[in-house]
Design a protein around this motif. Structure first.
Motif, PDB file in Angstrom:
ATOM      1  N   ALA A 157      51.455  38.048  38.044  1.00 52.75           N
ATOM      2  CA  ALA A 157      51.818  39.620  37.377  1.00 52.75           C
ATOM      3  C   ALA A 157      50.910  39.946  35.940  1.00 52.75           C
ATOM      4  O   ALA A 157      50.093  40.145  35.308  1.00 52.75           O
ATOM      5  CB  ALA A 157      52.259  40.334  37.721  1.00 52.75           C
ATOM      6  N   SER A 158      51.525  39.014  35.249  1.00 56.68           N
ATOM      7  CA  SER A 158      51.108  38.372  33.837  1.00 56.68           C
ATOM      8  C   SER A 158      49.229  36.898  33.576  1.00 56.68           C
ATOM      9  O   SER A 158      49.291  37.035  32.656  1.00 56.68           O
ATOM     10  CB  SER A 158      51.844  37.536  32.815  1.00 56.68           C
ATOM     11  OG  SER A 158      52.424  36.124  33.706  1.00 56.68           O
ATOM     12  N   ALA A 159      49.095  36.985  34.682  1.00 57.46           N
ATOM     13  CA  ALA A 159      47.689  36.682  35.242  1.00 57.46           C
ATOM     14  C   ALA A 159      46.364  36.859  34.387  1.00 57.46           C
ATOM     15  O   ALA A 159      46.690  38.026  33.817  1.00 57.46           O
ATOM     16  CB  ALA A 159      47.314  35.490  36.661  1.00 57.46           C
ATOM     17  N   LEU A 160      45.352  36.247  34.042  1.00 57.46           N
ATOM     18  CA  LEU A 160      44.047  37.480  32.885  1.00 57.46           C
ATOM     19  C   LEU A 160      44.007  38.161  33.211  1.00 57.46           C
ATOM     20  O   LEU A 160      43.373  37.964  34.934  1.00 57.46           O
ATOM     21  CB  LEU A 160      42.875  35.738  32.982  1.00 57.46           C
ATOM     22  CG  LEU A 160      42.776  36.450  32.289  1.00 57.46           C
ATOM     23  CD1 LEU A 160      42.537  35.961  30.593  1.00 57.46           C
ATOM     24  CD2 LEU A 160      40.756  35.170  32.605  1.00 57.46           C
ATOM     25  N   PRO A 161      43.680  39.446  33.244  1.00 53.82           N
ATOM     26  CA  PRO A 161      43.204  40.213  33.909  1.00 53.82           C
ATOM     27  C   PRO A 161      41.404  41.063  33.282  1.00 53.82           C
ATOM     28  O   PRO A 161      40.773  41.531  33.689  1.00 53.82           O
ATOM     29  CB  PRO A 161      43.918  41.615  32.860  1.00 53.82           C
ATOM     30  CG  PRO A 161      43.405  41.013  31.139  1.00 53.82           C
ATOM     31  CD  PRO A 161      43.715  39.657  31.713  1.00 53.82           C
ATOM     32  N   ASP A 162      41.050  39.513  34.007  1.00 52.42           N
ATOM     33  CA  ASP A 162      39.498  38.766  34.434  1.00 52.42           C
ATOM     34  C   ASP A 162      38.695  40.040  35.325  1.00 52.42           C
ATOM     35  O   ASP A 162      37.587  40.510  34.498  1.00 52.42           O
ATOM     36  CB  ASP A 162      39.137  38.463  34.345  1.00 52.42           C
ATOM     37  CG  ASP A 162      40.125  37.533  36.044  1.00 52.42           C
ATOM     38  OD1 ASP A 162      40.992  37.699  35.918  1.00 52.42           O
ATOM     39  OD2 ASP A 162      39.841  37.096  36.833  1.00 52.42           O
ATOM     40  N   ILE A 163      39.659  40.786  35.955  1.00 56.70           N
ATOM     41  CA  ILE A 163      38.948  41.600  37.390  1.00 56.70           C
ATOM     42  C   ILE A 163      38.788  43.043  36.268  1.00 56.70           C
ATOM     43  O   ILE A 163      37.516  44.109  36.909  1.00 56.70           O
ATOM     44  CB  ILE A 163      39.515  42.485  38.431  1.00 56.70           C
ATOM     45  CG1 ILE A 163      39.034  40.338  39.099  1.00 56.70           C
ATOM     46  CG2 ILE A 163      38.643  43.057  39.064  1.00 56.70           C
ATOM     47  CD1 ILE A 163      39.629  40.385  40.507  1.00 56.70           C
ATOM     48  N   GLN A 164      39.729  43.235  35.488  1.00 57.72           N
ATOM     49  CA  GLN A 164      39.510  44.797  34.413  1.00 57.72           C
ATOM     50  C   GLN A 164      38.646  44.620  33.582  1.00 57.72           C
ATOM     51  O   GLN A 164      37.838  45.587  33.150  1.00 57.72           O
ATOM     52  CB  GLN A 164      41.332  45.204  33.563  1.00 57.72           C
ATOM     53  CG  GLN A 164      41.856  45.073  35.590  1.00 57.72           C
ATOM     54  CD  GLN A 164      43.018  43.978  35.601  1.00 57.72           C
ATOM     55  OE1 GLN A 164      42.153  43.663  35.990  1.00 57.72           O
ATOM     56  NE2 GLN A 164      44.576  44.483  35.536  1.00 57.72           N
ATOM     57  N   ILE A 165      38.629  43.872  32.861  1.00 57.76           N
ATOM     58  CA  ILE A 165      37.225  42.925  31.968  1.00 57.76           C
ATOM     59  C   ILE A 165      35.801  42.838  32.186  1.00 57.76           C
ATOM     60  O   ILE A 165      35.122  43.359  31.889  1.00 57.76           O
ATOM     61  CB  ILE A 165      37.904  41.285  31.228  1.00 57.76           C
ATOM     62  CG1 ILE A 165      39.049  41.371  30.319  1.00 57.76           C
ATOM     63  CG2 ILE A 165      36.626  41.603  30.852  1.00 57.76           C
ATOM     64  CD1 ILE A 165      39.560  40.130  30.090  1.00 57.76           C
ATOM     65  N   LEU A 166      35.767  42.677  33.228  1.00 55.60           N
ATOM     66  CA  LEU A 166      34.506  42.872  34.583  1.00 55.60           C
ATOM     67  C   LEU A 166      34.429  44.103  34.991  1.00 55.60           C
ATOM     68  O   LEU A 166      33.310  44.535  34.702  1.00 55.60           O
ATOM     69  CB  LEU A 166      34.490  41.767  35.658  1.00 55.60           C
ATOM     70  CG  LEU A 166      34.624  40.072  35.491  1.00 55.60           C
ATOM     71  CD1 LEU A 166      34.612  39.478  36.238  1.00 55.60           C
ATOM     72  CD2 LEU A 166      32.751  39.692  34.749  1.00 55.60           C
TER      73      LEU A 166
END
Length: 393
Positions: A292-301
């Motif tokens: 769950a703490s992984a990089l929130p890259d999809i939200q950034i995109l």
């Protein structure tokens, strides 16, 4: 035929471990010189476990770092040469748009290297950028510079073409053979799940598995293996962001990581847009869902697409995965082993190595045969890392 556990009778000039794009081009250059070359791959080919699969990669002259910009002219030439030899199209020119703040040092360096290398392009103000590319909204007032020579490489097809080239030049390729042991020496002995092989020199281009092979050789490089989400976004109006509509590849220079995109082509109506970073992952467990703490890259995109690309649905329609193997400075490692001079290492391509693979393969070939490399190698030396573990050297 060699008995189980005994070396094959032939002594190779060079064994290359890892048949991704870097290792395959290394074997290709060696085989073209008439060297007895063996290319080993742990997985049956083709596969999607590493960093060289998929349908598309960007190729561009636009680079903020001069040492890469200097290599790109030869890289383009070598891709064209492979395309001619293979008789299949590997490259499609689309152009590239670099987006950034006027004051961004990386943007300024891109402009400078494009000018220094006489690459055709154009500078855009915020207003002219939106006029020329109505599908892009410079949300934070970015400006742009174009690289007209840039485009898309057909990755899977290119990898197949260079591996066919290895065979055509007399090299051997053995897939589905995992390396289980490397014994250094004047003659290097490589044991795999399928046999034992010997060679005068060894090149290791094992991508995210590099450190696993290097550990028994007393070397650990500061490599981080990352799981990357490769996202595709649906056009609201089919074709609006397509190759046929002259929509370019783009590179948005942002902090802390860039965002890049390719026009819709490989999946009809879907635009490939990715974050140039990912979540730490063991390559053996790439398909395990990230924490769950992984990089929130999809939200950034999603936020980027919503603000900058209003003609796309801001929710990924398809998410695929690949691996990056990053160095701390995102420069490659192209060097000899500090202790064993006939073992050469190509690693840490940090998500931007595919376009440069023809030149990287040439440099690794030169290192393995004892030639002076064609380019200054200081940016790629192992010794640039000041804090390697005690066991590393």
């Amino acid at each position: 035929m060699a008995a189980a556990g005994e070396p094959h009778s032939s002594l190779y000039d060079t064994i290359v471990v890892g048949a991704g794009i870097q290792g395959s081009f290394t074997a290709y250059h060696l085989a073209k010189r008439g060297r007895e070359t063996l290319l080993l791959e742990q997985f049956p080919l083709p596969h999607s476990r590493g960093s060289s699969h998929g349908q598309s990669r960007i190729i561009r002259h636009a680079y903020p770092q001069e040492h890469y910009a200097r290599m790109m002219a030869e890289s383009y030439r070598l891709w064209e040469q492979l395309e001619a030899e293979a008789g299949v199209p590997l490259y499609r020119q689309t152009g590239l748009l670099v987006l950034g703040a006027n004051t961004n040092p990386e943007f300024q360096h891109c402009c400078r290297t494009l000018a220094q290398h006489d690459v055709p392009g154009e500078l855009f103000t915020t207003e002219s950028l939106h006029e020329r590319f109505p599908g892009i909204r410079p949300y934070c007032g970015e400006v742009g510079v174009s690289d007209r020579t840039a485009g898309v490489l057909s990755a899977d097809r290119a990898l197949r073409a260079v591996q066919d080239g290895v065979r055509r030049c007399g090299g051997a390729l053995r897939d589905g053979e995992k390396v289980t042991d490397i014994k250094p020496g004047v003659v290097v002995t490589v044991t795999t799940s399928g046999g034992v092989y010997q060679a005068k020199s060894l090149v290791i281009t094992a991508g995210p598995w590099a450190n696993k092979l290097l550990a028994p050789l007393g070397l650990q490089l500061p490599l981080q293996t990352l799981r990357i989400n490769v996202c595709y976004w649906k056009e609201k109006v089919p074709g609006a962001y397509g190759v046929s509509a002259n929509f370019p590849c783009f590179l948005a220079l942002r902090t802390p990581h860039h965002i890049y995109g390719l026009p819709s082509n490989e999946y009809p109506g879907l635009v490939k847009i990715c974050y140039h970073a990912g979540s730490p992952a063991d390559p053996e467990e790439r398909d395990r869902p990230p924490e769950a703490s992984a990089l929130p890259d999809i939200q950034i995109l999603q936020d980027f697409v919503n603000k900058y690309l209003p003609g796309l649905v801001p929710e990924p329609a398809v998410v695929e995965h690949c691996m990056y193997t990053n160095t701390p400075d995102e420069d490659f490692v192209l060097d000899r082993h500090p202790k064993f001079s006939n073992i050469v290492i190509g690693a840490g391509f940090s998500g931007h190595g595919f376009k440069l693979a023809p030149v990287v393969g040439k440099l690794l070939c030169q290192l393995s045969v004892g030639e002076e490399p064609s380019y200054a190698m200081e940016p790629f030396r192992i010794r640039r890392f000041p804090a390697l573990p005690a066991a590393a050297l």
